[in-house]
Design a protein around this motif. Structure first.
Motif, PDB file in Angstrom:
ATOM      1  N   PHE A  41       1.459   3.551   4.487  1.00  0.00           N
ATOM      2  CA  PHE A  41       1.711   3.859   2.922  1.00  0.00           C
ATOM      3  C   PHE A  41       2.818   4.938   2.374  1.00  0.00           C
ATOM      4  O   PHE A  41       3.021   4.657   1.300  1.00  0.00           O
ATOM      5  CB  PHE A  41       0.521   5.010   3.284  1.00  0.00           C
ATOM      6  CG  PHE A  41      -1.063   5.302   4.133  1.00  0.00           C
ATOM      7  CD1 PHE A  41      -1.608   4.472   2.665  1.00  0.00           C
ATOM      8  CD2 PHE A  41      -1.323   5.135   5.177  1.00  0.00           C
ATOM      9  CE1 PHE A  41      -2.710   3.933   2.785  1.00  0.00           C
ATOM     10  CE2 PHE A  41      -2.619   4.704   5.092  1.00  0.00           C
ATOM     11  CZ  PHE A  41      -3.341   3.655   3.917  1.00  0.00           C
ATOM     12  N   PHE A  42       3.812   4.708   3.805  1.00  0.00           N
ATOM     13  CA  PHE A  42       5.094   5.608   3.274  1.00  0.00           C
ATOM     14  C   PHE A  42       6.480   5.117   3.493  1.00  0.00           C
ATOM     15  O   PHE A  42       7.981   5.405   3.801  1.00  0.00           O
ATOM     16  CB  PHE A  42       5.333   7.152   3.968  1.00  0.00           C
ATOM     17  CG  PHE A  42       4.450   8.053   3.502  1.00  0.00           C
ATOM     18  CD1 PHE A  42       4.458   8.789   2.131  1.00  0.00           C
ATOM     19  CD2 PHE A  42       2.753   8.535   3.762  1.00  0.00           C
ATOM     20  CE1 PHE A  42       3.547   9.778   1.774  1.00  0.00           C
ATOM     21  CE2 PHE A  42       2.233   9.169   3.033  1.00  0.00           C
ATOM     22  CZ  PHE A  42       2.497   9.425   2.489  1.00  0.00           C
TER      23      PHE A  42
ATOM     24  N   ALA B 240      13.261   9.471   7.572  1.00  0.00           N
ATOM     25  CA  ALA B 240      13.365  10.425   7.252  1.00  0.00           C
ATOM     26  C   ALA B 240      11.643  10.371   6.497  1.00  0.00           C
ATOM     27  O   ALA B 240      10.749  11.582   6.425  1.00  0.00           O
ATOM     28  CB  ALA B 240      14.518  10.365   5.731  1.00  0.00           C
ATOM     29  N   LYS B 241      11.046   9.045   5.766  1.00  0.00           N
ATOM     30  CA  LYS B 241       9.600   9.719   5.407  1.00  0.00           C
ATOM     31  C   LYS B 241       8.639   9.068   6.261  1.00  0.00           C
ATOM     32  O   LYS B 241       7.707  10.291   6.260  1.00  0.00           O
ATOM     33  CB  LYS B 241       9.685   8.256   4.101  1.00  0.00           C
ATOM     34  CG  LYS B 241      10.951   8.271   2.760  1.00  0.00           C
ATOM     35  CD  LYS B 241      10.695   7.075   2.355  1.00  0.00           C
ATOM     36  CE  LYS B 241      11.538   7.336   0.969  1.00  0.00           C
ATOM     37  NZ  LYS B 241      11.002   6.147   0.258  1.00  0.00           N
ATOM     38  N   LEU B 242       9.113   8.467   6.910  1.00  0.00           N
ATOM     39  CA  LEU B 242       8.286   7.983   8.229  1.00  0.00           C
ATOM     40  C   LEU B 242       8.460   9.893   9.127  1.00  0.00           C
ATOM     41  O   LEU B 242       6.915  10.384   9.168  1.00  0.00           O
ATOM     42  CB  LEU B 242       8.688   7.115   9.186  1.00  0.00           C
ATOM     43  CG  LEU B 242       7.727   6.894  10.040  1.00  0.00           C
ATOM     44  CD1 LEU B 242       6.451   6.646   9.481  1.00  0.00           C
ATOM     45  CD2 LEU B 242       8.397   5.891  10.858  1.00  0.00           C
TER      46      LEU B 242
ATOM     47  N   THR C  41       0.900  -1.341  -0.069  1.00  0.00           N
ATOM     48  CA  THR C  41       0.312  -0.301  -0.259  1.00  0.00           C
ATOM     49  C   THR C  41       0.898   0.890  -0.315  1.00  0.00           C
ATOM     50  O   THR C  41       0.226   2.599   0.161  1.00  0.00           O
ATOM     51  CB  THR C  41      -1.259  -0.116   0.818  1.00  0.00           C
ATOM     52  OG1 THR C  41      -0.161   0.126   2.483  1.00  0.00           O
ATOM     53  CG2 THR C  41      -2.082  -1.048   1.073  1.00  0.00           C
ATOM     54  N   ARG C  42       2.567   0.847   0.141  1.00  0.00           N
ATOM     55  CA  ARG C  42       2.840   2.411  -0.008  1.00  0.00           C
ATOM     56  C   ARG C  42       2.905   3.348  -1.047  1.00  0.00           C
ATOM     57  O   ARG C  42       2.641   3.100  -2.533  1.00  0.00           O
ATOM     58  CB  ARG C  42       4.554   2.212   0.005  1.00  0.00           C
ATOM     59  CG  ARG C  42       4.351   1.461   1.509  1.00  0.00           C
ATOM     60  CD  ARG C  42       5.929   0.874   2.188  1.00  0.00           C
ATOM     61  NE  ARG C  42       6.672  -0.514   0.435  1.00  0.00           N
ATOM     62  CZ  ARG C  42       7.770  -0.426   1.569  1.00  0.00           C
ATOM     63  NH1 ARG C  42       8.759  -0.535   1.557  1.00  0.00           N
ATOM     64  NH2 ARG C  42       8.230  -2.032   0.394  1.00  0.00           N
ATOM     65  N   LEU C  43       2.730   4.591  -1.022  1.00  0.00           N
ATOM     66  CA  LEU C  43       2.855   5.259  -1.874  1.00  0.00           C
ATOM     67  C   LEU C  43       4.243   5.895  -2.278  1.00  0.00           C
ATOM     68  O   LEU C  43       4.983   6.333  -1.453  1.00  0.00           O
ATOM     69  CB  LEU C  43       1.841   6.362  -1.339  1.00  0.00           C
ATOM     70  CG  LEU C  43       0.199   6.159  -1.159  1.00  0.00           C
ATOM     71  CD1 LEU C  43       0.188   7.647  -0.844  1.00  0.00           C
ATOM     72  CD2 LEU C  43      -0.180   5.965  -1.993  1.00  0.00           C
ATOM     73  N   PRO C  44       4.716   6.663  -3.770  1.00  0.00           N
ATOM     74  CA  PRO C  44       6.091   7.641  -3.999  1.00  0.00           C
ATOM     75  C   PRO C  44       5.703   8.309  -3.278  1.00  0.00           C
ATOM     76  O   PRO C  44       4.662   8.792  -3.034  1.00  0.00           O
ATOM     77  CB  PRO C  44       5.417   7.392  -5.685  1.00  0.00           C
ATOM     78  CG  PRO C  44       4.662   6.296  -5.833  1.00  0.00           C
ATOM     79  CD  PRO C  44       3.431   6.252  -4.668  1.00  0.00           C
ATOM     80  N   PHE C  45       7.301   8.433  -2.090  1.00  0.00           N
ATOM     81  CA  PHE C  45       7.257   9.140  -1.504  1.00  0.00           C
ATOM     82  C   PHE C  45       7.133  10.554  -1.405  1.00  0.00           C
ATOM     83  O   PHE C  45       6.465  12.075  -1.770  1.00  0.00           O
ATOM     84  CB  PHE C  45       8.998   9.220  -1.295  1.00  0.00           C
ATOM     85  CG  PHE C  45       9.290  10.285   0.011  1.00  0.00           C
ATOM     86  CD1 PHE C  45       8.959  10.621   1.414  1.00  0.00           C
ATOM     87  CD2 PHE C  45       9.758  11.371  -0.098  1.00  0.00           C
ATOM     88  CE1 PHE C  45       9.104  11.589   2.364  1.00  0.00           C
ATOM     89  CE2 PHE C  45      10.420  12.499   0.162  1.00  0.00           C
ATOM     90  CZ  PHE C  45       9.752  12.552   2.077  1.00  0.00           C
ATOM     91  N   VAL C  46       7.251  10.926  -3.258  1.00  0.00           N
ATOM     92  CA  VAL C  46       7.044  12.833  -3.718  1.00  0.00           C
ATOM     93  C   VAL C  46       5.648  12.822  -3.960  1.00  0.00           C
ATOM     94  O   VAL C  46       5.456  14.483  -3.485  1.00  0.00           O
ATOM     95  CB  VAL C  46       7.868  13.459  -4.840  1.00  0.00           C
ATOM     96  CG1 VAL C  46       8.357  14.650  -5.314  1.00  0.00           C
ATOM     97  CG2 VAL C  46       9.353  13.027  -4.156  1.00  0.00           C
ATOM     98  N   PRO C  47       5.632  12.269  -4.818  1.00  0.00           N
ATOM     99  CA  PRO C  47       3.643  13.011  -5.289  1.00  0.00           C
ATOM    100  C   PRO C  47       2.619  12.430  -3.708  1.00  0.00           C
ATOM    101  O   PRO C  47       1.761  13.586  -3.384  1.00  0.00           O
ATOM    102  CB  PRO C  47       3.051  11.787  -6.008  1.00  0.00           C
ATOM    103  CG  PRO C  47       4.650  11.311  -7.139  1.00  0.00           C
ATOM    104  CD  PRO C  47       5.532  10.899  -5.772  1.00  0.00           C
ATOM    105  N   GLY C  48       3.204  11.378  -2.538  1.00  0.00           N
ATOM    106  CA  GLY C  48       2.160  11.644  -1.702  1.00  0.00           C
ATOM    107  C   GLY C  48       2.531  12.852  -0.211  1.00  0.00           C
ATOM    108  O   GLY C  48       1.919  13.376  -0.502  1.00  0.00           O
TER     109      GLY C  48
END
Length: 329
Positions: free
Chosen positions: A272-273, A278-280, A3-10
């Motif tokens: 999702f992330f 960094a992302k979290l 279910t993970r989303l692409p980081f930049v668009p997210g």
């Protein structure tokens, strides 16, 4: 299923959600203002001067403080859970709220001529004092045992809470009521001056966490694996814990006790992330900020003419979430 989303668009979607939340939240309050009036005031063409006062001097700093507080607590929770590798870790594990409450209690009960330090500053010192006790106890005794960190935080929290209760019991009634209401959590004290104190601490703490993000990601494996990769585990963990403590302490100092945000939001964001630091941290911070903005909207509109402490609402939501999480685990 992934279910993970692409980081930049997210992140771009989350930034849009932030802008929308901040704008819409300013339309709710005791005075009914249409969103057309909000847009006019944001473009410096307020129809009436009272609208400008309400929106720019009262609601805007409150909404911004709510976002900053939610961002800081959620980011600190995400960082704490990664550092301790414990999904139930929370920024308040250090006894930060209890320490801040003790500082606020002492500040409110001092004679007037000694009240040079305001309640927020005294609460900040108290929060850092609690962190200092926990870290001092563990630095020379089982520092590497994560469960000892959690137990020490709980013990310090009970100790400082007992001292605060003792002082309030014998203190002046008005000062005691003021401290008790503050401990429940509220954004009523928000203004541009408090924002100028909170924002730099949150910004610097997040930058430090991002600088050490690769080393923090190595800790997700195990301490031994991180050492084989050349990571100074004790140094990185200490930096991360101090960052969590600073962000939580400054929020508690100005907003009081707002529980469970740091526990809930990382769990909602992680599927999702992902789990990398960094992302979290960034995604949890943005969602946590929006979450607290809308909790504050509910707190000041659900009962006509009254304001419910936001800590009460987050505690109700968080306790249900915590029980659900425990059942799943």
């Amino acid at each position: 299923m992934d279910t993970r989303l692409p980081f930049v668009p997210g992140i771009l979607v989350l930034l849009g959600l932030v802008v929308m939340s901040l704008t819409l939240a300013m339309g709710f309050g005791a005075a009914e203002l249409g969103f057309a009036n909000i847009w006019q005031c944001m473009t410096n063409t307020c129809e009436r001067s009272i609208y400008q006062t309400i929106l720019l001097d009262v609601r805007l700093p409150r909404v911004l403080m709510g976002f900053l507080a939610g961002f800081a607590l959620a980011a600190a929770g995400a960082l704490m859970q990664n550092v301790t590798r414990n999904p139930l870790a929370d920024p308040y594990l250090f006894g930060i709220v209890a320490g801040a409450a003790l500082g606020a209690t002492l500040s409110g009960l001092l004679p007037e001529q000694f009240q040079a330090f305001s309640l927020p500053f005294a609460a900040f010192l108290g929060a850092l004092f609690a962190v200092f006790i926990v870290i001092t106890v563990l630095m020379h005794n089982n520092w590497r045992r994560i469960e000892h960190l959690l137990l020490a935080g709980v013990a310090v929290s009970f100790l400082l809470s007992a001292i605060s209760s003792f002082i309030l019991y014998f203190g002046e009634a008005f000062a005691a009521n003021r401290v008790i209401f503050w401990m429940m959590g509220s954004l009523a004290r928000a203004d541009y001056q408090s924002l100028s104190y909170v924002a730099p601490v949150v910004l610097i703490s997040c930058v430090l966490a991002l600088v050490f993000s690769r080393q923090l990601d190595a800790l997700l494996l195990s301490d031994e694996s991180a050492r084989t990769l050349g990571v100074n585990v004790d140094k990185v963990r200490l930096v991360a814990l101090v960052v969590c403590a600073a962000m939580t302490a400054v929020v508690v100092s100005y907003c009081g006790g707002i529980a469970f945000v740091g526990l809930m939001i990382p769990h909602i964001v992680r599927p999702f992330f992902g789990i990398t630091t960094a992302k979290l941290l960034l995604s949890a911070g943005l969602i946590g900020g929006c979450f607290l903005v809308w909790v504050d909207v509910v707190a000041r509109t659900i009962v006509t003419g009254q304001e419910i402490p936001i800590g009460v609402i987050t505690s109700v939501i968080g306790s249900v979430f915590f029980l659900f999480l425990m059942r799943r685990m």
